[in-house]
Design a protein around this motif. Sequence first.
Motif, PDB file in Angstrom:
ATOM      1  N   LYS A  10       0.832  -1.147   0.054  1.00 49.89           N
ATOM      2  CA  LYS A  10      -0.169  -0.005  -0.069  1.00 49.89           C
ATOM      3  C   LYS A  10       0.766   1.241   0.030  1.00 49.89           C
ATOM      4  O   LYS A  10       0.468   2.480  -0.266  1.00 49.89           O
ATOM      5  CB  LYS A  10      -1.067   0.057   1.150  1.00 49.89           C
ATOM      6  CG  LYS A  10      -2.063  -0.802   1.270  1.00 49.89           C
ATOM      7  CD  LYS A  10      -3.022  -0.959   2.282  1.00 49.89           C
ATOM      8  CE  LYS A  10      -2.392  -1.748   3.401  1.00 49.89           C
ATOM      9  NZ  LYS A  10      -3.460  -1.764   4.535  1.00 49.89           N
ATOM     10  N   SER A  11       2.051   0.926   0.519  1.00 52.02           N
ATOM     11  CA  SER A  11       3.028   2.402   0.459  1.00 52.02           C
ATOM     12  C   SER A  11       4.011   2.856  -0.631  1.00 52.02           C
ATOM     13  O   SER A  11       4.447   3.997  -0.524  1.00 52.02           O
ATOM     14  CB  SER A  11       3.733   2.344   2.003  1.00 52.02           C
ATOM     15  OG  SER A  11       3.143   1.154   2.598  1.00 52.02           O
ATOM     16  N   ILE A  12       4.264   1.655  -1.346  1.00 54.13           N
ATOM     17  CA  ILE A  12       4.922   2.030  -2.516  1.00 54.13           C
ATOM     18  C   ILE A  12       4.911   3.084  -3.415  1.00 54.13           C
ATOM     19  O   ILE A  12       5.608   4.038  -3.571  1.00 54.13           O
ATOM     20  CB  ILE A  12       5.576   0.575  -3.283  1.00 54.13           C
ATOM     21  CG1 ILE A  12       6.247  -0.519  -2.355  1.00 54.13           C
ATOM     22  CG2 ILE A  12       6.670   1.059  -4.572  1.00 54.13           C
ATOM     23  CD1 ILE A  12       6.385  -1.919  -3.001  1.00 54.13           C
ATOM     24  N   VAL A  13       3.607   3.208  -3.878  1.00 53.66           N
ATOM     25  CA  VAL A  13       3.048   4.159  -4.613  1.00 53.66           C
ATOM     26  C   VAL A  13       1.998   4.817  -3.912  1.00 53.66           C
ATOM     27  O   VAL A  13       0.961   3.882  -3.733  1.00 53.66           O
ATOM     28  CB  VAL A  13       2.860   3.732  -6.373  1.00 53.66           C
ATOM     29  CG1 VAL A  13       2.282   5.003  -6.837  1.00 53.66           C
ATOM     30  CG2 VAL A  13       4.202   3.176  -6.733  1.00 53.66           C
ATOM     31  N   HIS A  14       1.908   5.945  -3.766  1.00 54.62           N
ATOM     32  CA  HIS A  14       0.751   6.554  -3.207  1.00 54.62           C
ATOM     33  C   HIS A  14      -0.582   6.400  -3.837  1.00 54.62           C
ATOM     34  O   HIS A  14      -0.817   6.695  -4.864  1.00 54.62           O
ATOM     35  CB  HIS A  14       0.728   7.967  -2.692  1.00 54.62           C
ATOM     36  CG  HIS A  14       0.106   8.558  -1.728  1.00 54.62           C
ATOM     37  ND1 HIS A  14      -0.167   8.323  -0.547  1.00 54.62           N
ATOM     38  CD2 HIS A  14      -1.206   9.223  -1.969  1.00 54.62           C
ATOM     39  CE1 HIS A  14      -1.275   8.743   0.083  1.00 54.62           C
ATOM     40  NE2 HIS A  14      -1.970   9.556  -0.779  1.00 54.62           N
TER      41      HIS A  14
END
Lengths: 356, 258
Positions: free
Chosen positions: A322-326
């Motif tokens: 969930k955090s790699i690409v906002h």
Amino acid sequence: MGSSADGLVKVSRSRAVYKQITGRKYAYLLVSAVALVVAVIADVVTGPSGLSVRQAVATIISPGSADTTTRAIVWLIRLPVAVTALTVGASLGMAGAEMQTILGNPLASPYTLGIASAAGFGAALAIVLGVGVMPVAGQFLIPLNAFVFALLCSFVVYLVARLKQATTETLILAGVALHFLFSSLIALLKYLATSERLHAVVFWLFGDLNKARWPDIAVIGSFLLVVYPILARDAWKLTALRLGDEKAESLGVDVERLRLKVLLLISALTATAICFVGTIGFIGLAAPHIARMLVGEDQRFYVPLSTIGGALLLSIASIASKSIVHGVVFPVGVITSFIGIPFFVSLVLRKRKRFW
Amino acid sequence: MKLCIEGLTFAYSSRTVLEQINLEVNSAITVVIGPNAVGKTTLLKCICGMLKPRGRILLDGRDIGTFTGKEAARIVGYLPQEIYGGTALTVLEAVLLGKLHSLRWRVSDDDLDITLEVLEELGIANLALRSLRELSGGQRQLVSIAQVLVQRPGILLMDEPTSNLDLQHQLEILTLIKRMTRERGLITIIAMHDLNLAARYADNIVVLHQGRVYASGRPASVLTAEVIRAVYGVEARVSVDGDGVPLITPVRSVRDTK
């Protein structure tokens, strides 16, 4: 008088040596459990719409106290994913640990033995052709198919393992062969599929925590709770298995029966876990290795730690997805594969030196 | 204690390995010798109940076949030839596993005491916290022996206990086994290849040849040039060393004409 005092000294001394060994292991269990709680909460908090830790915890503990939107986000979106990561990761960690124990093989895992691709084939069969192996499956057609094929595959692996002189290499090669067999069958199904169904197959194969709903999670979780006590009862026998079959047998262990029983349990466990979420690789391989490095192979510590470790790894992967690409959620299976491949390669290169 | 083997016959599917073995073994060291694949390991496995042969094996008059797996595990200690070295267990944990039949989730004081006692007896208590994987071959062998001794067995079966050891460790291990056998009145049966070691440490020697007992008795009466030629197909000189122990010097295979 003298002898009883002597006895007393000895009791405390052997107990003290033993505690030196187990104390460290309890510490690892405790630390990993705390880390898991933190990771699950972090998993709930992570996502496109901002949520504070305080909000999340409060909504989990008393849903009534939160406003409708927050409650919906937590209970319908975030928490199912987080608890799926927890239960599926735990199942894969536990199954991987026992699979490596009973097959005496450091490279054994649901993924490397082709079980995951077998499940994928079962699912694809249901999606593309609507063919089920069970007559009345209804909405459970896809997971049920995945379950049956996963089980089938682990039995083939078991038969290979039972062949005399089946070495580490033979087993892994059999797993690779099965993996390719099911992969090409999946490719064939993809070729035959309409573009709509093709999309569904591809999506299933990714391995995605968003697929599971609360009833599915309940099935995975309760199965985990049923299986562990059964495995725990044989903890010492399973530890003895690691001294070699002959030694275990001479100590009174019915080796064949124990293997078959445990394989049945963990095949069902693996199949249950992956049939709802799709292919998630390397958790079942990595968690047991980490557990073994930290607490050794006393099953009373090894299996629980591998279980917690699996849950922890998948929770972290879920957060990462969930955090790699906002604003974008990657399928978690893709993340675990990326983390897992270098791990797997390093295992192969190190071979028996440190990890096994 | 006395172990009587009567008419023991064993076959792996169609291949008969042991045929009509009759033996009486007392509390002493009995060494079983014979060429490769003659059935030494099979004989040991039959005695410890891992294989089910025809015929009878009686321990003080009671048929070993009637023991439950648990009982057998308590009475018979078996040391397999191959010892796993790659297991991530500490020495204490590994030796504790010898008490498998009494281990519960919470390990009892008794089991811990016996384990440490045996480790001390063998002089390896200092290794208790070490991992099996860090041990040398000799240390690993001592750990396996400790694992058998914590069972407090009456019968000790060992398959090639010295095969991977250097000269000093071979002698030390066998001296230890001899001492344990004497002190505890054990029936110790060892399968072995080295005839000179067998001659030095055995109280009795059993020679297996083509699935049968070819000869048995005191080392000096069994280890003769004739027996060695007949069983091994080897010409050997047999002399007696300063301690009165037979000393075998193999000269050549009978297949070599010159």
